[in-house]
Design a protein around this motif. Structure first.
Motif, mmCIF file in Angstrom:
data_model
loop_
_atom_site.group_PDB
_atom_site.id
_atom_site.type_symbol
_atom_site.label_atom_id
_atom_site.label_comp_id
_atom_site.label_asym_id
_atom_site.label_seq_id
_atom_site.Cartn_x
_atom_site.Cartn_y
_atom_site.Cartn_z
ATOM 1 N N LEU A 105 41.246 41.287 38.675
ATOM 2 C CA LEU A 105 39.954 41.907 38.988
ATOM 3 C C LEU A 105 38.896 41.480 37.984
ATOM 4 C CD1 LEU A 105 41.179 45.526 39.839
ATOM 5 C CD2 LEU A 105 40.177 43.887 41.433
ATOM 6 N N ASP A 106 39.329 40.745 36.944
ATOM 7 C CA ASP A 106 38.397 40.429 35.861
ATOM 8 C C ASP A 106 37.991 38.953 35.816
ATOM 9 O OD1 ASP A 106 40.642 39.151 35.037
ATOM 10 O OD2 ASP A 106 40.917 40.295 33.178
ATOM 11 N N GLY A 107 38.278 38.222 36.890
ATOM 12 C CA GLY A 107 37.821 36.835 36.926
ATOM 13 C C GLY A 107 38.854 35.829 36.446
ATOM 14 N N SER A 108 39.941 36.311 35.822
ATOM 15 C CA SER A 108 40.916 35.331 35.338
ATOM 16 C C SER A 108 41.785 34.826 36.492
ATOM 17 C CB SER A 108 41.782 35.935 34.230
ATOM 18 O OG SER A 108 42.342 37.150 34.660
ATOM 19 N N ALA A 109 42.112 33.537 36.442
ATOM 20 C CA ALA A 109 42.922 32.944 37.501
ATOM 21 C C ALA A 109 44.377 33.312 37.284
ATOM 22 C CB ALA A 109 42.764 31.430 37.505
ATOM 23 N N MET A 110 45.030 33.793 38.342
ATOM 24 C CA MET A 110 46.467 34.056 38.269
ATOM 25 C C MET A 110 47.088 33.135 39.318
ATOM 26 S SD MET A 110 46.236 38.184 37.753
ATOM 27 C CE MET A 110 47.979 38.574 37.641
ATOM 28 N N VAL A 111 48.108 33.617 39.999
ATOM 29 C CA VAL A 111 48.698 32.765 41.040
ATOM 30 C C VAL A 111 47.667 32.498 42.138
ATOM 31 C CG1 VAL A 111 50.511 32.591 42.753
ATOM 32 C CG2 VAL A 111 50.978 33.648 40.557
ATOM 33 N N GLY A 112 46.870 33.525 42.433
ATOM 34 C CA GLY A 112 45.831 33.392 43.444
ATOM 35 C C GLY A 112 44.462 33.559 42.804
ATOM 36 N N PRO A 113 43.404 33.303 43.578
ATOM 37 C CA PRO A 113 42.037 33.454 43.053
ATOM 38 C C PRO A 113 41.750 34.895 42.636
ATOM 39 C CG PRO A 113 42.049 32.397 45.226
ATOM 40 C CD PRO A 113 43.431 32.887 44.976
ATOM 41 N N SER A 114 40.865 35.067 41.670
ATOM 42 C CA SER A 114 40.492 36.412 41.231
ATOM 43 C C SER A 114 39.686 37.111 42.316
ATOM 44 C CB SER A 114 39.660 36.339 39.957
ATOM 45 O OG SER A 114 39.232 37.641 39.613
ATOM 46 N N PHE A 115 39.781 38.449 42.340
ATOM 47 C CA PHE A 115 38.988 39.232 43.301
ATOM 48 C C PHE A 115 37.556 39.430 42.827
ATOM 49 C CE2 PHE A 115 43.046 41.451 44.953
ATOM 50 C CZ PHE A 115 43.181 40.504 45.952
ATOM 51 N N GLN A 116 37.337 39.150 41.536
ATOM 52 C CA GLN A 116 35.983 39.404 41.031
ATOM 53 C C GLN A 116 34.972 38.540 41.786
ATOM 54 O OE1 GLN A 116 34.685 38.023 37.071
ATOM 55 N NE2 GLN A 116 34.395 40.170 36.591
ATOM 56 N N GLY A 117 33.971 39.188 42.359
ATOM 57 C CA GLY A 117 32.936 38.467 43.094
ATOM 58 C C GLY A 117 33.468 37.669 44.266
ATOM 59 N N ILE A 118 34.451 38.218 44.958
ATOM 60 C CA ILE A 118 35.107 37.406 45.995
ATOM 61 C C ILE A 118 34.287 37.340 47.286
ATOM 62 C CG2 ILE A 118 36.539 39.255 47.015
ATOM 63 C CD1 ILE A 118 38.795 37.059 47.100
ATOM 64 N N SER A 119 33.405 38.299 47.499
ATOM 65 C CA SER A 119 32.645 38.232 48.748
ATOM 66 C C SER A 119 31.456 37.296 48.574
ATOM 67 C CB SER A 119 32.179 39.624 49.162
ATOM 68 O OG SER A 119 31.209 40.087 48.261
ATOM 69 N N GLY A 120 31.247 36.464 49.578
ATOM 70 C CA GLY A 120 30.122 35.538 49.547
ATOM 71 C C GLY A 120 30.325 34.406 48.559
ATOM 72 N N ARG A 121 31.569 34.105 48.247
ATOM 73 C CA ARG A 121 31.846 33.010 47.308
ATOM 74 C C ARG A 121 31.952 31.691 48.091
ATOM 75 N NH1 ARG A 121 37.384 33.719 44.262
ATOM 76 N NH2 ARG A 121 36.364 35.319 43.023
ATOM 77 N N GLN A 122 31.436 30.617 47.466
ATOM 78 C CA GLN A 122 31.576 29.301 48.086
ATOM 79 C C GLN A 122 32.945 28.755 47.713
ATOM 80 O OE1 GLN A 122 29.023 27.913 49.897
ATOM 81 N NE2 GLN A 122 27.820 29.775 49.515
ATOM 82 N N VAL A 123 33.766 28.469 48.715
ATOM 83 C CA VAL A 123 35.086 27.921 48.401
ATOM 84 C C VAL A 123 35.413 26.733 49.294
ATOM 85 C CG1 VAL A 123 36.147 30.044 47.524
ATOM 86 C CG2 VAL A 123 36.188 29.572 49.979
ATOM 87 N N SER A 124 36.327 25.894 48.818
ATOM 88 C CA SER A 124 36.900 24.853 49.660
ATOM 89 C C SER A 124 38.287 25.328 50.030
ATOM 90 C CB SER A 124 37.029 23.539 48.897
ATOM 91 O OG SER A 124 35.757 23.117 48.498
ATOM 92 N N VAL A 125 38.554 25.308 51.333
ATOM 93 C CA VAL A 125 39.891 25.717 51.755
ATOM 94 C C VAL A 125 40.587 24.550 52.444
ATOM 95 C CG1 VAL A 125 39.246 28.139 52.025
ATOM 96 C CG2 VAL A 125 39.146 26.609 53.998
ATOM 97 N N VAL A 126 41.891 24.556 52.329
ATOM 98 C CA VAL A 126 42.671 23.529 53.008
ATOM 99 C C VAL A 126 43.206 24.141 54.289
ATOM 100 C CG1 VAL A 126 44.615 21.945 52.830
ATOM 101 C CG2 VAL A 126 43.301 22.537 50.783
ATOM 102 N N SER A 127 42.767 23.546 55.411
ATOM 103 C CA SER A 127 43.161 24.077 56.702
ATOM 104 C C SER A 127 43.705 22.918 57.536
ATOM 105 C CB SER A 127 41.929 24.701 57.370
ATOM 106 O OG SER A 127 42.217 25.024 58.697
ATOM 107 N N ASN A 128 44.944 23.010 57.945
ATOM 108 C CA ASN A 128 45.593 21.924 58.696
ATOM 109 C C ASN A 128 45.454 20.583 58.003
ATOM 110 O OD1 ASN A 128 46.733 23.223 60.889
ATOM 111 N ND2 ASN A 128 44.728 23.384 61.906
#
Ligand code: CUA
Length: 303
Positions: free
Chosen positions: A224-247
């Protein structure tokens, strides 16, 4: 049956360990000394001709069968006694549910309170009823010498008593996927009075959303504090620009409620670039109201 005095799991295991270690140590020493002596004594220079043509000695052979049999019997006895102590739950043990899932622990107490650390009262045996929501995990607390597999579809148990207050490591000891090594928490041993107080205290409603994240094991992999764990942090997760791998193709998108919902239910479809496809799908595993509670919470999280 006679009432058994309480032997702690630590005492039971340590006794067997020291007996076996002691017998092994004495044997190692004895065999090594005898070997060195014989090498020296019957060296060809010192003893060019054999002094004896005997090819067996009934007493010697009987002795080296009987003595090791007794030693192995002693080791078995202490091992068996120790094992029975681990399996025999004391009558006054407090039951606590211990649920495991990729990759976190959730403990539920008699009054329904839950925690991700295991709180126990000092001097009072606790019986952890272990279960798994997905794959094999293993409940392992070295300080109390207990290790027990958590098996999907069945309940196992491990009991122990903490004799000194303190914070003790609790590991998952069965490889369970990408974040196995971060499936760590602690046993918090506190005085019985503190424990009663802690148990009665309403979970300082930090946040209903956070409670849901804990309940479903999200915080084992997402901070919840922005640090990367196995998955992305939840901090500021809405409206974030991300690249996703799809198919197999990389797609840029802005996270919104629809994306986050999909990412919870079918995470493998669109994995954020740079992260392993490690998250178990939650489709069919999470009640609708919990899902929408989590989404409300995530959408409201600020940077
Ligand atoms: Cu759970 Cu390793």
């Amino acid at each position: 049956m006679n009432p058994q005095p309480l032997i702690t799991t630590t005492e039971a295991v340590d006794k067997a360990f020291y007996v076996i270690f002691g017998i092994s140590g004495v044997s190692l020493l004895g065999i090594t000394v005898a070997m060195i002596y014989i090498i020296w004594r019957y060296n060809r220079k010192r003893q060019p001709q054999p002094v004896s043509q005997k090819d067996h000695n009934i007493w010697l052979e009987t002795t080296w069968i009987i003595i090791p049999t007794i030693l192995v019997g002693i080791m078995f006895w202490y091992g068996w006694e120790g094992y029975l102590s681990l399996r025999r739950i004391p009558d006054n043990a407090i039951p606590i549910q211990g649920s495991s899932r990729m990759w976190s622990w959730l403990f539920t107490y008699e009054n329904g309170k839950t925690s991700d650390k295991l709180y126990v009262p000092v001097g009072q045996p606790v019986n952890i009823r272990l279960s798994s929501e997905d794959v094999l995990h293993s409940f392992y607390v070295p300080a109390f010498r207990v290790k027990r597999d958590c098996v999907p579809g069945m309940e196992t148990y491990a009991w122990f008593v903490a004799e000194e207050p303190g914070s003790y490591d609790l590991f998952c000891a069965e490889y369970c996927g990408v974040a196995h090594s971060s499936m760590i928490t602690t046993v918090e041993a506190i005085s019985p009075a503190e424990f009663a107080g802690w148990l009665a205290e309403k979970p300082a409603v930090v946040d209903a959303g956070q409670e849901l994240l804990q309940k479903h094991g999200c915080l084992g992999c997402h901070s919840l504090d922005g640090s990367a764990m196995v998955g992305p942090s939840f901090q500021g997760i809405s409206g974030r620009q991300v690249s996703v791998v799809s198919n197999g193709r990389t797609v840029a998108l802005t996270t919104d409620r629809t994306y986050l919902e999909k990412a919870i239910l079918e995470p493998d479809d669109e994995i954020v670039e740079g992260y392993p496809p490690a998250m178990p799908p939650y489709a069919g595993r999470i009640p609708d109201e919990d899902l929408s509670g989590i989404l409300d919470y995530l959408m409201g999280l600020k940077k």
